[in-house]
Design an enzyme around this catalytic site. Sequence first.
Site, PDB file in Angstrom:
ATOM      1  N   TYR A  18       0.931  -1.221  -0.100  1.00 19.88           N
ATOM      2  CA  TYR A  18      -0.156   0.085   0.031  1.00 19.88           C
ATOM      3  C   TYR A  18       0.734   1.358  -0.062  1.00 19.88           C
ATOM      4  CZ  TYR A  18       0.183  -0.328   4.982  1.00 19.88           C
ATOM      5  OH  TYR A  18       0.743  -0.385   6.471  1.00 19.88           O
ATOM      6  N   LYS A  65       5.700   4.433   4.601  1.00 24.55           N
ATOM      7  CA  LYS A  65       6.489   3.495   3.688  1.00 24.55           C
ATOM      8  C   LYS A  65       6.570   3.944   2.444  1.00 24.55           C
ATOM      9  CE  LYS A  65       6.396  -0.183   6.405  1.00 24.55           C
ATOM     10  NZ  LYS A  65       7.437  -0.735   6.826  1.00 24.55           N
TER      11      LYS A  65
HETATM   12  C1  HXC Z   1      -5.638   5.389  17.203  1.00 19.94           C
HETATM   13  C2  HXC Z   1      -3.721   5.301  18.304  1.00 19.94           C
HETATM   14  C3  HXC Z   1      -3.730   3.853  18.207  1.00 19.94           C
HETATM   15  C4  HXC Z   1      -4.908   3.096  17.620  1.00 19.94           C
HETATM   16  C5  HXC Z   1      -1.638   4.335  19.182  1.00 19.94           C
HETATM   17  N1  HXC Z   1      -2.526   5.614  18.769  1.00 19.94           N
HETATM   18  N2  HXC Z   1      -2.590   3.222  18.916  1.00 19.94           N
HETATM   19  N3  HXC Z   1      -4.515   6.170  17.859  1.00 19.94           N
HETATM   20  N4  HXC Z   1      -5.812   4.261  17.087  1.00 19.94           N
HETATM   21  N5  HXC Z   1      -4.931   2.120  17.682  1.00 19.94           N
HETATM   22  C6  HXC Z   1      -1.786   6.960  19.134  1.00 19.94           C
HETATM   23  C7  HXC Z   1      -1.989   7.077  20.587  1.00 19.94           C
HETATM   24  O1  HXC Z   1      -3.237   7.347  21.092  1.00 19.94           O
HETATM   25  C8  HXC Z   1      -0.903   8.195  20.793  1.00 19.94           C
HETATM   26  O2  HXC Z   1      -1.488   9.524  20.351  1.00 19.94           O
HETATM   27  C9  HXC Z   1      -0.019   8.029  19.676  1.00 19.94           C
HETATM   28  O3  HXC Z   1      -0.583   7.015  18.776  1.00 19.94           O
HETATM   29  C10 HXC Z   1       1.445   7.304  20.164  1.00 19.94           C
HETATM   30  O4  HXC Z   1       0.827   6.128  20.784  1.00 19.94           O
HETATM   31  P1  HXC Z   1       1.871   5.384  22.078  1.00 19.94           P
HETATM   32  O5  HXC Z   1       1.141   4.126  22.327  1.00 19.94           O
HETATM   33  O6  HXC Z   1       2.223   6.325  23.065  1.00 19.94           O
HETATM   34  O7  HXC Z   1       3.080   5.261  21.129  1.00 19.94           O
HETATM   35  P2  HXC Z   1       4.325   4.107  21.201  1.00 19.94           P
HETATM   36  O8  HXC Z   1       4.273   3.481  22.575  1.00 19.94           O
HETATM   37  O9  HXC Z   1       5.664   4.950  20.876  1.00 19.94           O
HETATM   38  O10 HXC Z   1       3.898   2.854  20.174  1.00 19.94           O
HETATM   39  C11 HXC Z   1       3.957   3.037  18.735  1.00 19.94           C
HETATM   40  C12 HXC Z   1       2.783   2.547  18.135  1.00 19.94           C
HETATM   41  C13 HXC Z   1       2.805   0.964  18.505  1.00 19.94           C
HETATM   42  C14 HXC Z   1       3.067   2.575  16.589  1.00 19.94           C
HETATM   43  C15 HXC Z   1       1.532   3.357  18.266  1.00 19.94           C
HETATM   44  O11 HXC Z   1       1.423   0.362  17.739  1.00 19.94           O
HETATM   45  C16 HXC Z   1       4.092   0.353  18.300  1.00 19.94           C
HETATM   46  O12 HXC Z   1       4.826   0.371  19.222  1.00 19.94           O
HETATM   47  N6  HXC Z   1       3.929  -0.484  17.267  1.00 19.94           N
HETATM   48  C17 HXC Z   1       5.157  -1.439  16.887  1.00 19.94           C
HETATM   49  C18 HXC Z   1       4.920  -2.804  16.339  1.00 19.94           C
HETATM   50  C19 HXC Z   1       4.048  -2.588  14.977  1.00 19.94           C
HETATM   51  O13 HXC Z   1       3.254  -1.592  14.915  1.00 19.94           O
HETATM   52  N7  HXC Z   1       4.259  -3.612  14.087  1.00 19.94           N
HETATM   53  C20 HXC Z   1       3.308  -3.523  13.051  1.00 19.94           C
HETATM   54  C21 HXC Z   1       3.996  -2.938  12.000  1.00 19.94           C
HETATM   55  S1  HXC Z   1       3.207  -3.477  10.430  1.00 19.94           S
HETATM   56  P3  HXC Z   1      -2.195  10.749  21.509  1.00 19.94           P
HETATM   57  O14 HXC Z   1      -2.606  11.610  20.601  1.00 19.94           O
HETATM   58  O15 HXC Z   1      -3.159   9.745  22.247  1.00 19.94           O
HETATM   59  O16 HXC Z   1      -0.949  11.028  22.390  1.00 19.94           O
HETATM   60  C22 HXC Z   1       3.637  -2.360   9.100  1.00 19.94           C
HETATM   61  C23 HXC Z   1       2.912  -2.641   7.809  1.00 19.94           C
HETATM   62  C24 HXC Z   1       2.076  -3.868   7.741  1.00 19.94           C
HETATM   63  O17 HXC Z   1       4.035  -1.409   9.425  1.00 19.94           O
HETATM   64  C25 HXC Z   1       1.592  -4.090   6.272  1.00 19.94           C
HETATM   65  C26 HXC Z   1       0.727  -5.366   6.308  1.00 19.94           C
HETATM   66  C27 HXC Z   1       0.243  -5.519   4.716  1.00 19.94           C
END
Ligand code: HXC
Length: 254
Positions: free
Chosen positions: A142, A157
């Site tokens: 995407y 990306k």
């Molecule tokens: C809305 C959200 C949310 C959700 C987080 N936020 N999750 N908003 N819906 N589900 C918001 C929070 O409210 C906050 O904003 C801000 O994002 C930061 O959130 P934190 O939890 O404090 O951040 P952090 O601990 O740094 O975590 C980062 C993250 C988390 C991206 C939010 O999901 C993470 O660590 N992910 C790492 C692993 C991951 O995602 N792997 C998948 C990658 S797959 P506010 O405004 O409330 O402060 C990929 C491609 C896949 O990339 C392709 C497949 C086809």
Amino acid sequence: MRERVAIVTGGSSGIGKAIAKKLAEAGANVVITGRNAERLEAAKAEIARAGGEVLTVPMDVRDPERVQQMVTATKEAFGRIDFLINNAAGNFLCPAENLSINGWNAVINIVLNGTWYCTQAVGKEWIAAGHPGAIVNIVTTYAWTAGPGVIHSACAKAGVLAMTRTLAVEWGSKYGIRVNAVAPGPIADTGGAERLLPDEEAVRKTVESVPLGRLGRPEEVADAVLFLLSPAAAYINGACLTVDGGQWLNRAPF
Ligand code: HXC
């Protein structure tokens, strides 16, 4: 891959762990990074069974100082760096109109900025040493198609894809450094699948959209990465290899 040293960011789970394992099986020493030290240690044990030495570096790719320390630690441990696999990513589904500034920044910082910090830190080492290494960036289909709920990730990306092509030209012509990308489609047992395919209905619809009729496996993405890093891909530079069972070509036109 024997004697070679590879850094895999986000290497403690999912696609990153599969890449690290595949490289270790091929004889490389690997460095895996991730934010969770416990998970890194568990992954290290698993990867070490595949062969090679494993160094774990707990860090967040959003912190450029930690990234530099990781590069220094890699050189101290192994004396060289040959490959960088920018795999660490962050994602969650959120309608674009509801996404907060912090939510946008979190994903842009991990995916786009984190990839850049690692790339520049490792690239400078290679340039100073006159050693042409190779980079593989993990993107997603995407980045050039589209989809709802992933505006932050898609923009990041797409930026990484632009980084891949730009550096393939700039560092390829000046230093012989190869920079390529791999674009996975829907892959089972990953953080991405957990977030983007949250229920059985989403999995069913996705599987239906894939010509090969199934989700991919992390090892299948790792195979593509191994190929792009190997001498068999010595003339491949600036390419993006899609590993999605043909899904992105299969979008219904109406
Ligand atoms: C809305 C959200 C949310 C959700 C987080 N936020 N999750 N908003 N819906 N589900 C918001 C929070 O409210 C906050 O904003 C801000 O994002 C930061 O959130 P934190 O939890 O404090 O951040 P952090 O601990 O740094 O975590 C980062 C993250 C988390 C991206 C939010 O999901 C993470 O660590 N992910 C790492 C692993 C991951 O995602 N792997 C998948 C990658 S797959 P506010 O405004 O409330 O402060 C990929 C491609 C896949 O990339 C392709 C497949 C086809």
